[in-house]
Design a protein around this motif. Structure first.
Motif, PDB file in Angstrom:
ATOM      1  N   HIS A  88       0.794  -1.178   0.170  1.00 51.70           N
ATOM      2  CA  HIS A  88       0.187   0.139  -0.026  1.00 51.70           C
ATOM      3  C   HIS A  88       0.869   1.396  -0.032  1.00 51.70           C
ATOM      4  CE1 HIS A  88      -2.929   2.935   1.404  1.00 51.70           C
ATOM      5  NE2 HIS A  88      -3.990   2.038   1.187  1.00 51.70           N
ATOM      6  N   ASP A  89       0.616   2.142  -0.872  1.00 52.79           N
ATOM      7  CA  ASP A  89       1.434   3.370  -1.149  1.00 52.79           C
ATOM      8  C   ASP A  89       0.317   4.639  -1.448  1.00 52.79           C
ATOM      9  OD1 ASP A  89       0.554   2.879  -3.668  1.00 52.79           O
ATOM     10  OD2 ASP A  89       2.564   3.090  -4.512  1.00 52.79           O
ATOM     11  N   GLY A  90      -0.834   4.455  -0.703  1.00 53.95           N
ATOM     12  CA  GLY A  90      -1.915   5.334  -1.157  1.00 53.95           C
ATOM     13  C   GLY A  90      -2.782   4.746  -1.909  1.00 53.95           C
ATOM     14  N   HIS A  91      -2.345   3.698  -2.780  1.00 52.98           N
ATOM     15  CA  HIS A  91      -2.831   2.842  -3.682  1.00 52.98           C
ATOM     16  C   HIS A  91      -2.667   1.423  -3.117  1.00 52.98           C
ATOM     17  CE1 HIS A  91      -3.081   6.447  -6.425  1.00 52.98           C
ATOM     18  NE2 HIS A  91      -4.421   5.769  -6.781  1.00 52.98           N
ATOM     19  N   VAL A  92      -3.519   0.446  -3.770  1.00 47.75           N
ATOM     20  CA  VAL A  92      -3.107  -0.945  -3.491  1.00 47.75           C
ATOM     21  C   VAL A  92      -2.241  -1.615  -4.783  1.00 47.75           C
ATOM     22  CG1 VAL A  92      -4.077  -3.289  -2.865  1.00 47.75           C
ATOM     23  CG2 VAL A  92      -4.865  -1.176  -1.652  1.00 47.75           C
ATOM     24  N   ASN A  93      -1.267  -2.053  -4.569  1.00 47.62           N
ATOM     25  CA  ASN A  93      -0.415  -2.226  -5.605  1.00 47.62           C
ATOM     26  C   ASN A  93      -0.439  -4.420  -5.386  1.00 47.62           C
ATOM     27  OD1 ASN A  93       0.660  -0.152  -6.853  1.00 47.62           O
ATOM     28  ND2 ASN A  93       1.298   0.012  -4.803  1.00 47.62           N
ATOM     29  N   LEU A  94      -0.919  -4.965  -6.194  1.00 49.13           N
ATOM     30  CA  LEU A  94      -0.644  -6.419  -6.147  1.00 49.13           C
ATOM     31  C   LEU A  94       0.072  -7.043  -7.308  1.00 49.13           C
ATOM     32  CD1 LEU A  94      -4.862  -6.876  -6.226  1.00 49.13           C
ATOM     33  CD2 LEU A  94      -3.334  -6.811  -4.393  1.00 49.13           C
TER      34      LEU A  94
END
Length: 137
Positions: A88-94
């Motif tokens: 998580h960096d402000g968005h979720v990265n999968l």
């Protein structure tokens, strides 16, 4: 129920076609990963008594902590042919790894799918939970 699409083209993660060996939830899902100019798909086996309950719980946990978390969270299928690492960096990265190993040949695809925390993540968690419990009747 139709497929669950995570992310936006050209990078998507799609869960579809739940298969059941007995009672709910699903024991198999078709997983498709797309990236720029490539696509891979395979049927993934849950392998646990709870079927894909663990996948549903993974996405529910991400949605509950939509404001963020430290480090990474990981879901991996019992046979290791599907691995999802969430940051998580402000968005979720999968970061999604999908692979098939066969005698002599095999393939591996890796892509990072980005989704918005909040409504998009909540939608995915709800749809995955419904998919793994839906027989499509």
């Amino acid at each position: 129920m139709g497929p669950v699409v995570v992310g936006d083209a050209p990078r998507t993660l799609v869960f579809s076609d739940p298969q059941f060996q007995g009672a709910l939830p699903a024991d198999y899902l078709t997983v498709t990963v797309t990236g720029p100019g490539m696509s891979a798909s395979r049927q993934v086996y849950a392998g646990w008594d709870g079927g894909f309950t663990a996948l549903s719980a993974f996405f529910t946990g991400l949605a509950e902590d939509w404001r963020g978390w430290q480090g990474e969270r990981v879901f991996e299928s019992v046979e290791g042919d599907l691995r999802i690492q969430a940051t998580h960096d402000g968005h979720v990265n999968l970061r999604v790894l999908l692979w098939e190993s066969t005698v002599g040949d095999g393939w591996r695809m890796e892509a990072t799918v980005r989704i918005d925390a909040g409504e998009s993540l909540s939608r995915v968690a709800t749809e995955v939970a419904s998919l793994v419990r839906s027989r499509g009747l």
